[in-house]
Scaffold this motif. Structure first.
Motif, PDB file in Angstrom:
ATOM      1  N   HIS A 217       0.889  -1.165   0.000  1.00 30.86           N
ATOM      2  CA  HIS A 217       0.000   0.000   0.000  1.00 30.86           C
ATOM      3  C   HIS A 217       0.927   1.214   0.000  1.00 30.86           C
ATOM      4  N   SER A 218       0.648   2.167  -0.897  1.00 27.89           N
ATOM      5  CA  SER A 218       1.599   3.269  -1.039  1.00 27.89           C
ATOM      6  C   SER A 218       0.912   4.626  -0.952  1.00 27.89           C
ATOM      7  N   ASP A 219       1.421   5.465  -0.061  1.00 28.30           N
ATOM      8  CA  ASP A 219       0.897   6.831   0.037  1.00 28.30           C
ATOM      9  C   ASP A 219       1.238   7.632  -1.222  1.00 28.30           C
ATOM     10  N   GLU A 220       2.380   7.318  -1.847  1.00 28.21           N
ATOM     11  CA  GLU A 220       2.771   8.031  -3.068  1.00 28.21           C
ATOM     12  C   GLU A 220       1.759   7.777  -4.194  1.00 28.21           C
ATOM     13  N   VAL A 221       1.300   6.526  -4.294  1.00 30.56           N
ATOM     14  CA  VAL A 221       0.295   6.200  -5.326  1.00 30.56           C
ATOM     15  C   VAL A 221      -0.982   6.988  -5.053  1.00 30.56           C
ATOM     16  N   MET A 222      -1.385   7.012  -3.792  1.00 32.94           N
ATOM     17  CA  MET A 222      -2.620   7.722  -3.429  1.00 32.94           C
ATOM     18  C   MET A 222      -2.472   9.229  -3.678  1.00 32.94           C
ATOM     19  N   THR A 223      -1.285   9.765  -3.353  1.00 32.31           N
ATOM     20  CA  THR A 223      -1.053  11.203  -3.489  1.00 32.31           C
ATOM     21  C   THR A 223      -1.042  11.631  -4.958  1.00 32.31           C
ATOM     22  N   LEU A 224      -0.611  10.717  -5.819  1.00 31.57           N
ATOM     23  CA  LEU A 224      -0.571  11.027  -7.254  1.00 31.57           C
ATOM     24  C   LEU A 224      -1.975  11.267  -7.818  1.00 31.57           C
ATOM     25  N   GLN A 225      -2.965  10.652  -7.186  1.00 34.31           N
ATOM     26  CA  GLN A 225      -4.389  10.846  -7.548  1.00 34.31           C
ATOM     27  C   GLN A 225      -4.655  10.614  -9.045  1.00 34.31           C
ATOM     28  N   SER A 226      -4.070   9.579  -9.572  1.00 35.79           N
ATOM     29  CA  SER A 226      -4.252   9.218 -10.998  1.00 35.79           C
ATOM     30  C   SER A 226      -3.783  10.312 -11.952  1.00 35.79           C
ATOM     31  N   ASN A 227      -2.951  11.230 -11.448  1.00 37.72           N
ATOM     32  CA  ASN A 227      -2.464  12.324 -12.285  1.00 37.72           C
ATOM     33  C   ASN A 227      -1.139  11.925 -12.945  1.00 37.72           C
ATOM     34  N   GLY A 228      -1.191  10.871 -13.721  1.00 38.31           N
ATOM     35  CA  GLY A 228       0.024  10.400 -14.389  1.00 38.31           C
ATOM     36  C   GLY A 228       0.271   8.929 -14.096  1.00 38.31           C
ATOM     37  N   VAL A 229       1.288   8.392 -14.779  1.00 39.09           N
ATOM     38  CA  VAL A 229       1.621   6.971 -14.617  1.00 39.09           C
ATOM     39  C   VAL A 229       2.730   6.851 -13.566  1.00 39.09           C
ATOM     40  N   PHE A 230       2.448   6.102 -12.519  1.00 38.04           N
ATOM     41  CA  PHE A 230       3.310   6.059 -11.337  1.00 38.04           C
ATOM     42  C   PHE A 230       4.764   5.696 -11.654  1.00 38.04           C
ATOM     43  N   VAL A 231       4.963   4.653 -12.450  1.00 35.40           N
ATOM     44  CA  VAL A 231       6.334   4.170 -12.694  1.00 35.40           C
ATOM     45  C   VAL A 231       7.205   5.226 -13.387  1.00 35.40           C
ATOM     46  N   LEU A 232       6.560   6.182 -14.066  1.00 28.67           N
ATOM     47  CA  LEU A 232       7.319   7.242 -14.731  1.00 28.67           C
ATOM     48  C   LEU A 232       7.549   8.426 -13.800  1.00 28.67           C
ATOM     49  N   LYS A 233       6.638   8.620 -12.869  1.00 26.68           N
ATOM     50  CA  LYS A 233       6.765   9.731 -11.913  1.00 26.68           C
ATOM     51  C   LYS A 233       7.733   9.381 -10.786  1.00 26.68           C
ATOM     52  N   TYR A 234       7.755   8.109 -10.409  1.00 28.24           N
ATOM     53  CA  TYR A 234       8.621   7.646  -9.303  1.00 28.24           C
ATOM     54  C   TYR A 234       9.471   6.465  -9.793  1.00 28.24           C
ATOM     55  N   PRO A 235      10.386   6.704 -10.741  1.00 30.64           N
ATOM     56  CA  PRO A 235      11.121   5.580 -11.358  1.00 30.64           C
ATOM     57  C   PRO A 235      11.998   4.772 -10.401  1.00 30.64           C
ATOM     58  N   ASP A 236      12.332   5.361  -9.251  1.00 33.28           N
ATOM     59  CA  ASP A 236      13.201   4.631  -8.311  1.00 33.28           C
ATOM     60  C   ASP A 236      12.430   3.971  -7.162  1.00 33.28           C
ATOM     61  N   HIS A 237      11.125   4.059  -7.204  1.00 32.83           N
ATOM     62  CA  HIS A 237      10.306   3.501  -6.112  1.00 32.83           C
ATOM     63  C   HIS A 237      10.373   1.967  -6.129  1.00 32.83           C
ATOM     64  N   GLU A 238      10.235   1.344  -4.956  1.00 33.48           N
ATOM     65  CA  GLU A 238      10.304  -0.127  -4.877  1.00 33.48           C
ATOM     66  C   GLU A 238       9.189  -0.796  -5.692  1.00 33.48           C
ATOM     67  N   ILE A 239       8.047  -0.121  -5.859  1.00 36.23           N
ATOM     68  CA  ILE A 239       6.947  -0.685  -6.666  1.00 36.23           C
ATOM     69  C   ILE A 239       7.400  -0.902  -8.111  1.00 36.23           C
ATOM     70  N   VAL A 240       8.224   0.021  -8.613  1.00 37.73           N
ATOM     71  CA  VAL A 240       8.695  -0.075 -10.000  1.00 37.73           C
ATOM     72  C   VAL A 240       9.541  -1.342 -10.181  1.00 37.73           C
ATOM     73  N   LYS A 241      10.415  -1.594  -9.192  1.00 35.25           N
ATOM     74  CA  LYS A 241      11.275  -2.793  -9.287  1.00 35.25           C
ATOM     75  C   LYS A 241      10.417  -4.058  -9.279  1.00 35.25           C
ATOM     76  N   LYS A 242       9.382  -4.049  -8.452  1.00 37.36           N
ATOM     77  CA  LYS A 242       8.517  -5.232  -8.355  1.00 37.36           C
ATOM     78  C   LYS A 242       7.701  -5.413  -9.649  1.00 37.36           C
TER      79      LYS A 242
END
Lengths: 251, 136
Positions: A217-242
């Protein structure tokens, strides 16, 4: 040869559209041409993640194709530039209409799912897709069964929740009856206090299927509020690696 | 008494008659034959949800063909482990129910089929009031 991947969940709100958009972006980053179809006609939403404005005059959607108002490729929109970062591949999106009248018409009249099948094939051929990602409506119905039946890979998203666990068992059973070659489970919105290895082991044992990723569960995903694609906004996040691990299993 | 008389007339003892009758009733029904009968009798096309209930080896064969989009009669026969005549009998029903279409690529030596799963999501009639035009 193009690969078709359905992204499905038994219940709504699991993060299906977000996962679809993230996987599309990661695949396009490898240089691939990726098609995305929003078949969640009753409650569409993935166009928001790709910044596509469906209020524009004359913009064609999947609904227009299904009612014979346009060819399938006319409903495909290149959303690569809207991703906001340079990408060597391409993302083409076929959205579903967000007009109340058009959604109501689908609910009332229905449509022949065979047309969807024809549309998928036409989209692959006309746009020379390397990957076709199908964002499905939650639950089981004729449309989702068709999507599963024609896909080489089925990704089922679930949350670590008893209702999701039970419903996912039904979906996995159906997927096995439809001989899906590559069945992947993605556990999403996992509370960070859980032991992720234990969750993975439990889910794999319960369903006899491979877990592609256990996502927190990620606060960053929630904060993004669907305003863009997460993996491109946070390329170093652990979700991206997974999610990268899921991409490897799709390729 | 009548059974004994009938059995004698037909040339076997009454003790033989009962097992024969039981055998006839207990003859197992082939699920594939049952399905073919049902598909011949109905008018609806084959839905994705139908395929899930198909007996083996038909289900896995159809799954293979649908995913590929096309298939030959020889391949269908090989996958179902049936002779060509029996395979053709089944295929004719699937063609009639619009799951398979004979392809233009067919030759004198081989018949090719294209696959197409179909189904209306809501089998309802259209409203007469022009409601959708008004909403749009």
């Amino acid at each position: 040869m193009s690969k078709t991947i359905s992204i499905h969940s038994y219940r709504g709100g699991t993060g299906k559209s977000n996962t679809t958009a993230n996987l599309a972006a990661l695949l396009a980053k490898t240089g691939a041409t990726v098609g995305v179809v929003d078949t969640d006609i009753q409650s569409p939403g993935i166009h928001v993640l790709f910044g596509l404005d469906l209020e524009q005059d004359g913009i064609k959607t999947l609904n227009d194709y299904l009612w014979g108002k346009c060819e399938i490729d006319e409903a495909a929109h290149d959303v690569t530039k809207a991703l906001g970062v340079p990408i060597s591949g391409k993302v083409l999106l076929i959205p579903s209409s967000i007009r109340a009248g058009e959604i109501a018409r689908v609910l009332r009249e229905g449509y022949d799912v065979g047309l969807l099948n024809d549309g998928f094939q036409g989209f692959i051929e006309k746009k020379k897709l390397d990957y076709l990602l199908i964002d499905t409506h939650p639950g089981l119905n004729e449309e989702t069964l068709l999507s599963i039946a024609i896909s080489q890979t089925l990704i089922i998203i679930l949350r670590p929740d008893q209702q999701d666990f039970q419903g996912t068992a039904v979906t996995v059973d159906v997927a096995k009856k439809l001989d899906v070659e590559n069945l992947l489970l993605v556990v999403n919105k996992t509370p960070t206090q859980f032991n992720f290895d234990d969750v993975q082991k439990l889910v794999e044992e319960k369903y006899g299927a491979v877990v592609g990723a256990v996502l927190p569960h990620s606060d960053e995903v929630m904060t993004l509020q669907s305003n863009g694609v997460f993996v491109l906004k946070y390329p170093d996040h652990e979700i991206v690696k997974k999610l990268q691990n899921v991409v490897e299993k799709i390729k | 008494m009548w059974l004994k008389k009938l059995s004698k007339f037909l040339g076997f003892s009454s003790s033989d008659a009962k097992p024969e009758a039981v055998k006839a009733v207990a003859r197992p029904v082939d699920p594939l034959e049952l399905l073919m009968k049902e598909l011949r009798e109905r008018t609806e096309d084959i839905h994705p949800s139908d395929v899930i209930t198909f007996p083996e080896p038909l289900r896995s064969t159809i799954n293979f063909a649908v995913r590929l989009g096309h298939v030959s009669l020889t391949e269908l026969s090989r996958r179902m482990d049936m002779d060509m005549a029996k395979t053709k009998e089944i295929v004719e029903v699937l063609v009639a129910r619009h799951l398979l279409y004979v392809s233009d690529k067919s030759t004198d030596k081989e018949t090719y089929y294209e696959t197409r799963l179909s189904a209306m999501t809501r089998p309802l009639t259209r409203p007469k009031s022009g409601l959708w035009d008004k909403l749009e």
